[in-house]
Motif scaffolding. Structure first.
Motif, PDB file in Angstrom:
ATOM      1  N   UNK A  14     -23.473  40.537  66.702  1.00  0.00           N
ATOM      2  CA  UNK A  14     -22.320  41.450  66.282  1.00  0.00           C
ATOM      3  C   UNK A  14     -22.051  41.004  64.905  1.00  0.00           C
ATOM      4  N   UNK A  15     -21.276  42.029  64.392  1.00  0.00           N
ATOM      5  CA  UNK A  15     -20.953  42.072  63.016  1.00  0.00           C
ATOM      6  C   UNK A  15     -20.164  40.764  62.572  1.00  0.00           C
ATOM      7  N   UNK A  16     -19.288  40.240  63.783  1.00  0.00           N
ATOM      8  CA  UNK A  16     -18.574  39.163  63.313  1.00  0.00           C
ATOM      9  C   UNK A  16     -19.323  38.017  63.427  1.00  0.00           C
ATOM     10  N   UNK A  17     -20.421  37.796  64.018  1.00  0.00           N
ATOM     11  CA  UNK A  17     -21.319  36.865  64.123  1.00  0.00           C
ATOM     12  C   UNK A  17     -22.260  36.538  62.858  1.00  0.00           C
ATOM     13  N   UNK A  18     -22.061  37.537  61.918  1.00  0.00           N
ATOM     14  CA  UNK A  18     -22.991  37.456  60.633  1.00  0.00           C
ATOM     15  C   UNK A  18     -22.135  36.523  59.815  1.00  0.00           C
ATOM     16  N   UNK A  19     -23.099  35.754  59.101  1.00  0.00           N
ATOM     17  CA  UNK A  19     -22.376  34.781  57.964  1.00  0.00           C
ATOM     18  C   UNK A  19     -21.686  35.493  56.787  1.00  0.00           C
ATOM     19  N   UNK A  20     -21.049  34.790  55.908  1.00  0.00           N
ATOM     20  CA  UNK A  20     -20.617  35.435  54.861  1.00  0.00           C
ATOM     21  C   UNK A  20     -21.856  35.656  54.343  1.00  0.00           C
ATOM     22  N   UNK A  21     -21.406  36.944  52.988  1.00  0.00           N
ATOM     23  CA  UNK A  21     -22.484  37.457  52.343  1.00  0.00           C
ATOM     24  C   UNK A  21     -23.384  36.519  51.621  1.00  0.00           C
ATOM     25  N   UNK A  22     -22.656  35.518  50.937  1.00  0.00           N
ATOM     26  CA  UNK A  22     -23.406  34.486  50.168  1.00  0.00           C
ATOM     27  C   UNK A  22     -24.507  33.586  50.948  1.00  0.00           C
ATOM     28  N   UNK A  23     -23.854  33.352  52.058  1.00  0.00           N
ATOM     29  CA  UNK A  23     -25.091  32.613  53.012  1.00  0.00           C
ATOM     30  C   UNK A  23     -26.048  33.479  53.516  1.00  0.00           C
ATOM     31  N   UNK A  24     -25.430  34.587  53.893  1.00  0.00           N
ATOM     32  CA  UNK A  24     -26.686  35.606  54.229  1.00  0.00           C
ATOM     33  C   UNK A  24     -27.594  36.084  53.221  1.00  0.00           C
ATOM     34  N   UNK A  25     -27.331  36.240  51.992  1.00  0.00           N
ATOM     35  CA  UNK A  25     -28.087  36.374  51.125  1.00  0.00           C
ATOM     36  C   UNK A  25     -29.198  35.026  50.823  1.00  0.00           C
ATOM     37  N   UNK A  26     -28.472  33.870  50.709  1.00  0.00           N
ATOM     38  CA  UNK A  26     -29.455  32.530  50.820  1.00  0.00           C
ATOM     39  C   UNK A  26     -30.511  33.007  52.128  1.00  0.00           C
ATOM     40  N   UNK A  27     -30.200  33.083  53.285  1.00  0.00           N
ATOM     41  CA  UNK A  27     -31.184  33.307  54.243  1.00  0.00           C
ATOM     42  C   UNK A  27     -32.064  34.174  54.148  1.00  0.00           C
ATOM     43  N   UNK A  28     -31.790  35.401  53.516  1.00  0.00           N
ATOM     44  CA  UNK A  28     -32.645  36.617  53.568  1.00  0.00           C
ATOM     45  C   UNK A  28     -33.764  36.253  52.347  1.00  0.00           C
ATOM     46  N   UNK A  29     -33.065  35.330  51.295  1.00  0.00           N
ATOM     47  CA  UNK A  29     -34.227  35.202  50.160  1.00  0.00           C
ATOM     48  C   UNK A  29     -35.147  34.254  51.115  1.00  0.00           C
ATOM     49  N   UNK A  30     -34.548  33.238  51.767  1.00  0.00           N
ATOM     50  CA  UNK A  30     -35.580  32.310  52.234  1.00  0.00           C
ATOM     51  C   UNK A  30     -36.457  33.130  53.213  1.00  0.00           C
ATOM     52  N   UNK A 145     -22.652  48.110  65.279  1.00  0.00           N
ATOM     53  CA  UNK A 145     -22.781  46.718  65.302  1.00  0.00           C
ATOM     54  C   UNK A 145     -21.449  46.142  64.399  1.00  0.00           C
ATOM     55  N   UNK A 146     -20.880  46.750  63.352  1.00  0.00           N
ATOM     56  CA  UNK A 146     -19.962  46.151  62.794  1.00  0.00           C
ATOM     57  C   UNK A 146     -18.560  46.416  63.420  1.00  0.00           C
ATOM     58  N   UNK A 147     -18.498  47.176  64.328  1.00  0.00           N
ATOM     59  CA  UNK A 147     -17.278  47.255  65.172  1.00  0.00           C
ATOM     60  C   UNK A 147     -17.205  46.354  66.460  1.00  0.00           C
ATOM     61  N   UNK A 148     -18.394  45.841  66.497  1.00  0.00           N
ATOM     62  CA  UNK A 148     -18.497  44.999  67.799  1.00  0.00           C
ATOM     63  C   UNK A 148     -18.761  45.866  69.054  1.00  0.00           C
ATOM     64  N   UNK A 149     -19.314  46.900  69.065  1.00  0.00           N
ATOM     65  CA  UNK A 149     -19.561  47.794  70.302  1.00  0.00           C
ATOM     66  C   UNK A 149     -20.968  47.946  70.550  1.00  0.00           C
ATOM     67  N   UNK A 150     -21.398  48.088  71.590  1.00  0.00           N
ATOM     68  CA  UNK A 150     -22.751  48.427  71.962  1.00  0.00           C
ATOM     69  C   UNK A 150     -22.903  49.859  72.531  1.00  0.00           C
ATOM     70  N   UNK A 151     -23.750  50.673  72.080  1.00  0.00           N
ATOM     71  CA  UNK A 151     -23.771  51.902  72.580  1.00  0.00           C
ATOM     72  C   UNK A 151     -24.430  51.988  73.842  1.00  0.00           C
ATOM     73  N   UNK A 152     -24.312  53.065  74.692  1.00  0.00           N
ATOM     74  CA  UNK A 152     -24.793  53.299  75.957  1.00  0.00           C
ATOM     75  C   UNK A 152     -26.061  53.273  75.956  1.00  0.00           C
ATOM     76  N   UNK A 153     -26.403  52.437  77.134  1.00  0.00           N
ATOM     77  CA  UNK A 153     -27.915  52.050  77.250  1.00  0.00           C
ATOM     78  C   UNK A 153     -29.006  53.204  76.788  1.00  0.00           C
ATOM     79  N   UNK A 154     -28.691  54.244  77.335  1.00  0.00           N
ATOM     80  CA  UNK A 154     -29.584  55.545  76.947  1.00  0.00           C
ATOM     81  C   UNK A 154     -29.397  55.992  75.445  1.00  0.00           C
ATOM     82  N   UNK A 155     -28.481  55.826  75.145  1.00  0.00           N
ATOM     83  CA  UNK A 155     -28.445  56.350  73.437  1.00  0.00           C
ATOM     84  C   UNK A 155     -28.714  55.058  72.648  1.00  0.00           C
ATOM     85  N   UNK A 156     -28.700  53.951  73.129  1.00  0.00           N
ATOM     86  CA  UNK A 156     -29.327  52.615  72.444  1.00  0.00           C
ATOM     87  C   UNK A 156     -30.845  52.910  72.259  1.00  0.00           C
ATOM     88  N   UNK A 157     -31.412  53.454  73.450  1.00  0.00           N
ATOM     89  CA  UNK A 157     -32.878  53.613  73.678  1.00  0.00           C
ATOM     90  C   UNK A 157     -33.247  54.837  72.782  1.00  0.00           C
TER      91      UNK A 157
END
Length: 169
Positions: A14-30, A145-157
């Protein structure tokens, strides 16, 4: 940029599970993403977070609101008979496939007007011209994802399915 967004979507449920952008940047670099892709994706994600926060109703002070009427979410929703008219720039940037897909999601009842506007805003911020349908699908997933919602399974597919090998009936 979209490869980075897919990585973020797959690794943070979920969007709220994502780390702060600076930490995310380090992870993406790694992980090995290129610096320019990371910067583009982080800027795009930051703007997505701002748009998602803008959807929240303003909190009213309890003391001040005792005599004032509470805002009703219905006043924020468009009327049943309203219609979204796309600008020439939106039509050119999104193309017929993307606009048709957005209409499909709206008519299916899974993409309300407020989310559609975030999708259009984030799609207009994407670099490709016209935007490929697969990239729009990633944008739609990221908005949910950013709103913490999951689309309907058929739409997700439909959002995750590779349609290039499908045969039309």
């Amino acid at each position: 940029m979209f490869e980075v967004l897919v990585f973020v979507y797959e690794n943070y449920w979920r969007g709220d599970a994502c780390p702060e952008l600076a930490h995310l940047e380090r992870k993406l670099n790694a992980v090995g993403f290129e610096a320019e892709e990371i910067q583009d994706a982080l800027t795009w994600l930051n703007d997505l977070n701002l748009a998602a926060r803008g959807l929240q109703l303003p909190a009213l002070d309890n003391e001040a609101s005792s005599s004032a009427p509470q805002p009703d979410i219905q006043t924020w929703a468009p009327s049943r008979n309203s219609m979204r008219i796309y600008s020439m720039a939106e039509q050119a940037h999104l193309g017929a496939d993307c606009l048709g897909f957005v209409t499909f999601l709206e008519n299916s009842g899974v993409l309300p007007a407020h989310m559609r506007e975030i999708v259009i805003d984030r799609a207009m911020a994407a670099p490709a011209d016209p935007l490929p349908l697969d990239d729009l699908k990633i944008i739609v997933l990221m908005v949910f994802w950013s709103l913490g919602q999951e689309p309907d399974p058929l739409i997700l597919d439909e959002l995750c399915d590779d349609t290039s090998n499908r045969l039309a009936h």
